[in-house]
Design an enzyme around this catalytic site. Sequence first.
Site, short mmCIF file in Angstrom:
data_model
loop_
_atom_site.label_atom_id
_atom_site.label_comp_id
_atom_site.label_asym_id
_atom_site.label_seq_id
_atom_site.Cartn_x
_atom_site.Cartn_y
_atom_site.Cartn_z
N LYS A 50 4.65 -9.04 -11.64
CA LYS A 50 5.95 -8.40 -11.87
C LYS A 50 6.38 -8.74 -13.28
CE LYS A 50 9.01 -5.85 -9.76
NZ LYS A 50 8.83 -4.83 -8.70
N ASP B 57 10.33 -0.08 -11.94
CA ASP B 57 11.18 -0.78 -10.97
C ASP B 57 12.61 -0.44 -11.40
OD1 ASP B 57 11.11 -2.87 -8.66
OD2 ASP B 57 12.60 -3.70 -10.01
P1 NDP Z 1 16.67 2.32 -9.73
O1 NDP Z 1 16.94 1.71 -11.04
O2 NDP Z 1 16.07 3.68 -9.68
O3 NDP Z 1 18.00 2.35 -8.85
C1 NDP Z 1 18.75 1.21 -8.58
C2 NDP Z 1 20.04 1.66 -7.92
O4 NDP Z 1 20.78 0.51 -7.51
C3 NDP Z 1 20.92 2.44 -8.87
O5 NDP Z 1 21.50 3.50 -8.17
C4 NDP Z 1 21.98 1.41 -9.26
O6 NDP Z 1 23.23 1.97 -9.63
C5 NDP Z 1 22.10 0.66 -7.96
N1 NDP Z 1 22.78 -0.61 -8.18
C6 NDP Z 1 22.58 -1.51 -9.15
N2 NDP Z 1 23.44 -2.53 -9.03
C7 NDP Z 1 24.19 -2.26 -7.94
C8 NDP Z 1 25.23 -2.92 -7.28
N3 NDP Z 1 25.71 -4.09 -7.74
N4 NDP Z 1 25.77 -2.34 -6.17
C9 NDP Z 1 25.31 -1.16 -5.72
N5 NDP Z 1 24.31 -0.49 -6.31
C10 NDP Z 1 23.75 -1.04 -7.39
O7 NDP Z 1 15.75 1.29 -8.93
P2 NDP Z 1 14.73 1.56 -7.74
O8 NDP Z 1 15.29 2.56 -6.81
O9 NDP Z 1 13.40 1.77 -8.32
O10 NDP Z 1 14.70 0.12 -7.06
C11 NDP Z 1 15.66 -0.28 -6.06
C12 NDP Z 1 15.08 -1.45 -5.27
O11 NDP Z 1 13.83 -1.06 -4.67
C13 NDP Z 1 14.75 -2.72 -6.09
O12 NDP Z 1 14.92 -3.84 -5.27
C14 NDP Z 1 13.25 -2.55 -6.38
O13 NDP Z 1 12.62 -3.77 -6.66
C15 NDP Z 1 12.79 -1.96 -5.06
N6 NDP Z 1 11.52 -1.25 -5.11
C16 NDP Z 1 11.31 -0.19 -5.96
C17 NDP Z 1 10.10 0.47 -5.95
C18 NDP Z 1 9.86 1.69 -6.77
O14 NDP Z 1 8.80 2.34 -6.57
N7 NDP Z 1 10.75 2.11 -7.66
C19 NDP Z 1 8.98 0.01 -5.12
C20 NDP Z 1 9.33 -1.06 -4.19
C21 NDP Z 1 10.55 -1.67 -4.24
P3 NDP Z 1 23.65 2.24 -11.16
O15 NDP Z 1 23.34 3.67 -11.40
O16 NDP Z 1 25.09 1.91 -11.16
O17 NDP Z 1 22.84 1.30 -12.01
#
Ligand code: NDP
Length: 451
Positions: free
Chosen positions: A130, A170
């Site tokens: 990571k 991520d």
């Molecule tokens: P993104 O950056 O695409 O999305 C993250 C989301 O979380 C955004 O909508 C963001 O909102 C929101 N967010 C951030 N901080 C907060 C908060 N304090 N309260 C509420 N919402 C919040 O990330 P991913 O969707 O890729 O990843 C999300 C999770 O999934 C992580 O834990 C990641 O490690 C995990 N994951 C991702 C994978 C992937 O393929 N992408 C694979 C496996 C796991 P804002 O727009 O305000 O920033």
Amino acid sequence: MSAALARARRDFVAAVERRNPHEPEFVQAACELAESVMPLVLDNADYRAARILERMAEPDRVISFRVCWEDDAGEVRVNRAWRVQFNRALGPYKGGMRFSAGVTPSVLKFLGFEQTFKNALTGLPMGGGKGGADFDPHGASEREVMRFCKALMAELYRHIAPHVDVPAGDVGVGSREIGYLFGEYSRLTNRFEGGVLTGKGLTFGGSAVREEATGYGVICMLINALEHHGRGLEGQRVAISGAGNVALHAAEKACAEGARVVTLSDSDGTAWCADGLDAEQIAWIKALKLERRGRISEAADQLQGVEFHRGEQPWRLPCDIALPAALENEIDDDDARCLLDHDLVALAEGANMPVTAKASKRLREAGVVFLPAKAANAGGVAVSGLEQSQNATRVSWSRETVERRLHEIMRDIHDDCVANGGAGTVTDYFRGANVAAFERVARAMLAYGIV
Ligand code: NDP
């Protein structure tokens, strides 16, 4: 629990805490695995002699570096970046890059540790890694993001290669950032090596369904688990947090499968729709968040039946299924109590470790079908593995082929969890995922001798 088991767990926790001071996320992840697998370790003289668990809790290496770049005002900016190459027993290091102000070595070590076992569950030849930087992309211009990605790759390229370490996206790193990173890697090395990064665009070596894979995979796992317990997804109220890659694709799939998606959120608050968002509304929010990079509050202004709850998470609102897909430790013990007050049936971890240890224990003990991240969100890295296969053989598979493989992999992960999860009326997917993954990594490590 026997006295020996209790002592072994206590000693392990104390040693991990001592060796990793100020790294709470990493300690939490390592101890959650140990909770499930310590009985196996105590029962197996080879594991004990090889100190298998202690070795698993140490990353192979952590690379730390400075990233200097110039913002639009011509000011020099200095960020910190890391790549944690955690464990390569099963294949080249594999895991995403995260850009967020909250990135620390502890967060990346926990994510690299989790990734090792998640990748093992997919059955594909991938080790765990990571990386990321304490760069906050919120408010950065397109050009600033590009300059940052290129400056970061100016160092990272020395440490990655298709058979060494293969990063992906991520939080804060999507297809735009992967494009910039891949372009700079190609320029610096003078090579087109598709297999060095996954999540690439479809015109330069990306795989069909990679973007959707994590969210779709979570819903696949959820459907398998609900069916296994004589239930279905249709008509269920699903509360989803986040509105990023994982959350939005999970929402899209859940809606297509007849569920009622009642929330999506971002760091400003939660959008709530009591009747469930329809496919058109989800598509509108997807364009808002992923293309226009807007705020979820705009959904309440534009979409019928949607209310915005500023500063609130979804967990106090009524739902049947919780799908946290934003951040680690976003569901604490109070949230767990609220979810149980609303008779929560199942929880699928879309994000990595989104439930605190105490809340996780409470929900599992209450009989909630609890799908841990290692299993539930493994679809993304599984399709990354399929992207690497396509890059190595210079072919592109159809959307149907990739989606079929994703379904098969998620079904196999589900069945592995059931086979290793004990025989209660509610399957212990938490234990099942930990045990199945641990055994795979441990057997390979034993075969290599002491390395
Ligand atoms: P993104 O950056 O695409 O999305 C993250 C989301 O979380 C955004 O909508 C963001 O909102 C929101 N967010 C951030 N901080 C907060 C908060 N304090 N309260 C509420 N919402 C919040 O990330 P991913 O969707 O890729 O990843 C999300 C999770 O999934 C992580 O834990 C990641 O490690 C995990 N994951 C991702 C994978 C992937 O393929 N992408 C694979 C496996 C796991 P804002 O727009 O305000 O920033």
